[in-house]
Scaffold this motif. Structure first.
Motif: not given
Length: 121
Positions: A40-66
Motif C-alpha cells: 500500500g501507499d507509504g508501505g516502504i520508505s527508503e533513505g533519509f528522504e523517504g523517512l522525511q516524506k513519511k514524517g511529513e505525512w504523519w504530522q499533516e494527518n495526526f496530532e499526537v497527545h502523548s
C-alpha cells in the motif's frame, strides 16, 4: 555502536521528546522503513528522504497527545520496542489510543532497517 547502546539511546531520546535525534545520530543513510507488511501507499520508505516524506505525512494527518516507548529487547544485532500513542486523526477528528511493535536491525553501528507492526484501523 552495538545494538544494545543504539536501542537504549533511541528509547531514552524518544521518551524525552527528542524524536529527531535518533534519525540524525543512529540511522544509516540507507535506512529502509516498513509499515506492517509493506503493501500500500507509504508501505516502504527508503533513505533519509523517504523517512522525511513519511514524517511529513504523519504530522499533516495526526496530532499526537502523548507517546512513549518501552524498554528495548535486544538480540544480537536486532532489537524491538513497543510504542504507545494517543493521537487524533486530523481529518476525521477521531481520537484513539494505539500500540505498535517496532523491530530494528543494526549493521555497522547504525539502524539499517525498521519495521512497524500494528492493527490497521
Amino acid at each position: 555502536m552495538e545494538a544494545k547502546e543504539i536501542a537504549s539511546k533511541l528509547v531514552t531520546w524518544y521518551n524525552a521528546g527528542d524524536v529527531q535525534r535518533p534519525y540524525q545520530e543512529l540511522y544509516s543513510p540507507k535506512i529502509v522503513s516498513i509499515e506492517n507488511d509493506g503493501k500500500g501507499d507509504g508501505g516502504i520508505s527508503e533513505g533519509f528522504e523517504g523517512l522525511q516524506k513519511k514524517g511529513e505525512w504523519w504530522q499533516e494527518n495526526f496530532e499526537v497527545h502523548s507517546s512513549s516507548a518501552s524498554e528495548p529487547i535486544v538480540a544480537d544485532n536486532w532489537f524491538s520496542v513497543r510504542f504507545d500513542m494517543d493521537t487524533t486523526h486530523k481529518a476525521s477528528g477521531h481520537r484513539s489510543k494505539s500500540s505498535e511493535i517496532a523491530v530494528y536491525e543494526v549493521q555497522d553501528g547504525k539502524i539499517v532497517k525498521e519495521q512497524f507492526f500494528y492493527n490497521k484501523p
